[in-house]
Design a protein around this motif. Structure first.
Motif, PDB file in Angstrom:
ATOM      1  N   ASN A  96       0.850  -1.194   0.000  1.00 13.93           N
ATOM      2  CA  ASN A  96       0.000   0.000   0.000  1.00 13.93           C
ATOM      3  C   ASN A  96       0.885   1.243   0.000  1.00 13.93           C
ATOM      4  O   ASN A  96       2.117   1.134  -0.013  1.00 13.93           O
ATOM      5  CB  ASN A  96      -0.922  -0.012   1.223  1.00 13.93           C
ATOM      6  CG  ASN A  96      -0.172  -0.220   2.518  1.00 13.93           C
ATOM      7  OD1 ASN A  96       0.701   0.564   2.861  1.00 13.93           O
ATOM      8  ND2 ASN A  96      -0.493  -1.310   3.210  1.00 13.93           N
ATOM      9  N   ASP A  97       0.255   2.399   0.014  1.00 11.86           N
ATOM     10  CA  ASP A  97       1.037   3.640  -0.121  1.00 11.86           C
ATOM     11  C   ASP A  97       1.760   4.040   1.163  1.00 11.86           C
ATOM     12  O   ASP A  97       2.390   5.094   1.199  1.00 11.86           O
ATOM     13  CB  ASP A  97       0.151   4.776  -0.632  1.00 11.86           C
ATOM     14  CG  ASP A  97      -0.997   5.101   0.311  1.00 11.86           C
ATOM     15  OD1 ASP A  97      -1.852   5.918  -0.071  1.00 11.86           O
ATOM     16  OD2 ASP A  97      -1.054   4.523   1.420  1.00 11.86           O
ATOM     17  N   ARG A  98       1.673   3.241   2.204  1.00 18.57           N
ATOM     18  CA  ARG A  98       2.508   3.532   3.391  1.00 18.57           C
ATOM     19  C   ARG A  98       3.946   3.112   3.165  1.00 18.57           C
ATOM     20  O   ARG A  98       4.830   3.512   3.913  1.00 18.57           O
ATOM     21  CB  ARG A  98       1.942   2.805   4.612  1.00 18.57           C
ATOM     22  CG  ARG A  98       0.564   3.273   5.042  1.00 18.57           C
ATOM     23  CD  ARG A  98       0.154   2.625   6.366  1.00 18.57           C
ATOM     24  NE  ARG A  98       0.043   1.165   6.258  1.00 18.57           N
ATOM     25  CZ  ARG A  98       0.918   0.315   6.764  1.00 18.57           C
ATOM     26  NH1 ARG A  98       1.998   0.755   7.409  1.00 18.57           N
ATOM     27  NH2 ARG A  98       0.726  -0.983   6.649  1.00 18.57           N
ATOM     28  N   PHE A  99       4.159   2.287   2.150  1.00 16.48           N
ATOM     29  CA  PHE A  99       5.485   1.767   1.854  1.00 16.48           C
ATOM     30  C   PHE A  99       6.084   2.536   0.682  1.00 16.48           C
ATOM     31  O   PHE A  99       5.430   2.741  -0.349  1.00 16.48           O
ATOM     32  CB  PHE A  99       5.411   0.282   1.487  1.00 16.48           C
ATOM     33  CG  PHE A  99       5.108  -0.626   2.634  1.00 16.48           C
ATOM     34  CD1 PHE A  99       3.830  -0.705   3.167  1.00 16.48           C
ATOM     35  CD2 PHE A  99       6.115  -1.411   3.194  1.00 16.48           C
ATOM     36  CE1 PHE A  99       3.552  -1.544   4.240  1.00 16.48           C
ATOM     37  CE2 PHE A  99       5.838  -2.258   4.261  1.00 16.48           C
ATOM     38  CZ  PHE A  99       4.563  -2.325   4.774  1.00 16.48           C
ATOM     39  N   PHE A 100       7.362   2.892   0.849  1.00 14.92           N
ATOM     40  CA  PHE A 100       8.056   3.619  -0.204  1.00 14.92           C
ATOM     41  C   PHE A 100       9.531   3.282  -0.128  1.00 14.92           C
ATOM     42  O   PHE A 100      10.051   3.031   0.951  1.00 14.92           O
ATOM     43  CB  PHE A 100       7.854   5.133  -0.010  1.00 14.92           C
ATOM     44  CG  PHE A 100       8.328   5.958  -1.161  1.00 14.92           C
ATOM     45  CD1 PHE A 100       9.467   6.742  -1.042  1.00 14.92           C
ATOM     46  CD2 PHE A 100       7.650   5.962  -2.363  1.00 14.92           C
ATOM     47  CE1 PHE A 100       9.917   7.513  -2.103  1.00 14.92           C
ATOM     48  CE2 PHE A 100       8.099   6.716  -3.428  1.00 14.92           C
ATOM     49  CZ  PHE A 100       9.228   7.498  -3.294  1.00 14.92           C
ATOM     50  N   ALA A 101      10.205   3.227  -1.260  1.00 15.43           N
ATOM     51  CA  ALA A 101      11.641   2.937  -1.253  1.00 15.43           C
ATOM     52  C   ALA A 101      12.355   3.861  -2.215  1.00 15.43           C
ATOM     53  O   ALA A 101      11.785   4.259  -3.236  1.00 15.43           O
ATOM     54  CB  ALA A 101      11.913   1.485  -1.613  1.00 15.43           C
ATOM     55  N   VAL A 102      13.590   4.193  -1.888  1.00 17.26           N
ATOM     56  CA  VAL A 102      14.399   5.067  -2.731  1.00 17.26           C
ATOM     57  C   VAL A 102      15.787   4.483  -2.886  1.00 17.26           C
ATOM     58  O   VAL A 102      16.265   3.716  -2.052  1.00 17.26           O
ATOM     59  CB  VAL A 102      14.493   6.495  -2.140  1.00 17.26           C
ATOM     60  CG1 VAL A 102      13.121   7.150  -2.116  1.00 17.26           C
ATOM     61  CG2 VAL A 102      15.104   6.476  -0.741  1.00 17.26           C
ATOM     62  N   ARG A 103      16.442   4.930  -3.942  1.00 11.13           N
ATOM     63  CA  ARG A 103      17.836   4.553  -4.199  1.00 11.13           C
ATOM     64  C   ARG A 103      18.470   5.713  -4.964  1.00 11.13           C
ATOM     65  O   ARG A 103      18.769   5.589  -6.145  1.00 11.13           O
ATOM     66  CB  ARG A 103      17.893   3.251  -4.997  1.00 11.13           C
ATOM     67  CG  ARG A 103      19.259   2.607  -5.015  1.00 11.13           C
ATOM     68  CD  ARG A 103      19.285   1.396  -5.930  1.00 11.13           C
ATOM     69  NE  ARG A 103      20.562   0.696  -5.847  1.00 11.13           N
ATOM     70  CZ  ARG A 103      20.996  -0.146  -6.765  1.00 11.13           C
ATOM     71  NH1 ARG A 103      20.268  -0.409  -7.840  1.00 11.13           N
ATOM     72  NH2 ARG A 103      22.152  -0.751  -6.619  1.00 11.13           N
ATOM     73  N   PRO A 104      18.659   6.822  -4.310  1.00 16.03           N
ATOM     74  CA  PRO A 104      18.972   8.087  -4.994  1.00 16.03           C
ATOM     75  C   PRO A 104      20.262   8.104  -5.797  1.00 16.03           C
ATOM     76  O   PRO A 104      20.344   8.807  -6.810  1.00 16.03           O
ATOM     77  CB  PRO A 104      19.019   9.110  -3.855  1.00 16.03           C
ATOM     78  CG  PRO A 104      19.245   8.299  -2.629  1.00 16.03           C
ATOM     79  CD  PRO A 104      18.592   6.978  -2.860  1.00 16.03           C
TER      80      PRO A 104
END
Lengths: 115, 113
Positions: free
Chosen positions: B62-70
């Motif tokens: 769901n939209d509570r989860f987010f991941a980044v790899r800048p």
């Protein structure tokens, strides 16, 4: 869509006897298949993989698996179990048409080895 | 480093809090994956990065989860407003490219109380 079914959640064998961990897969395309092992408090480790070459695949620590397309199976075997083989084993399918190495795991089989 | 490193190894948080889980892939590996392993189950795919971009995030629940790899190396998985059902081991894996073996870290065990 792809899926993996590991037919036994727990397998118990005596040390020195053969090991058989069963796996059936479902995939719309020619899959790549893997077996991973997970020891307590350790990361997942690749045992072996099938990628459309030889149907009998040999892996580390004496394990091997045979790809049988007609049976959609990829069972893992070892001729003689060792105490150190006690761990959780996962059968895994990958469809390279999708997210590259995106892996679909089975539910796992816990292998117990009795002395 | 020699392998995939995940920090922290254990995280206990209260329901509703925000958490960040970090993954350091093997140097030079362009592909990075996040999986979630609930108790007694096999890992489930969450998201996959090729370089800096999320190539497939279809596994995020769901939209509570987010991941980044800048910068195309370290990745952070972020979970907002944590719920008890988020308790699981979060696994990170990396591979040199999308067609070679993926190596897994030891995971972060998240417990939401």
């Amino acid at each position: 869509a792809q899926s993996v079914t590991q037919l036994d959640s727990h397998v118990s064998v005596s040390e020195g006897t053969p090991v058989l961990l069963r796996c059936n897969y479902s995939s719309s395309y020619s899959p790549s298949l893997f077996w991973y092992v997970q020891h307590p408090n350790k990361g997942l480790q690749l045992l072996l993989k099938y990628t459309s070459a030889a149907t009998l695949v040999k892996g580390i620590n004496g394990f091997e698996a045979e790809f049988k397309k007609s049976e959609t199976s990829f069972h893992l075997t070892k001729p003689s179990a060792h105490m150190s083989d006690a761990a959780e084993y996962f059968c895994v399918v990958s469809d390279y048409r999708n997210a590259g190495n995106m892996l679909t795991f089975g539910g796992g089989t816990r292998l117990m080895v009795k002395p | 480093g020699a392998g995939v490193s995940q920090t922290p190894s254990n995280k206990v948080t209260e329901k509703g809090k925000y958490v960040e889980l970090r993954c350091d892939p093997i140097s030079g590996h362009t592909a990075l994956y996040w999986y979630r392993q609930s108790l007694g189950q096999g890992p489930e795919f969450l998201i996959y990065f090729q370089g800096t971009g999320a190539a497939d995030d279809s596994g995020l629940p769901n939209d509570r989860f987010f991941a980044v790899r800048p910068e195309g190396s370290v990745s952070t998985l972020k979970i907002q407003r944590t719920e008890r059902g988020d308790s699981a081991v979060y696994l990170c894996a990396s591979s040199r490219d999308t067609y070679t073996e993926a190596f897994f870290g030891q995971g972060t065990r998240l417990t939401v109380v």
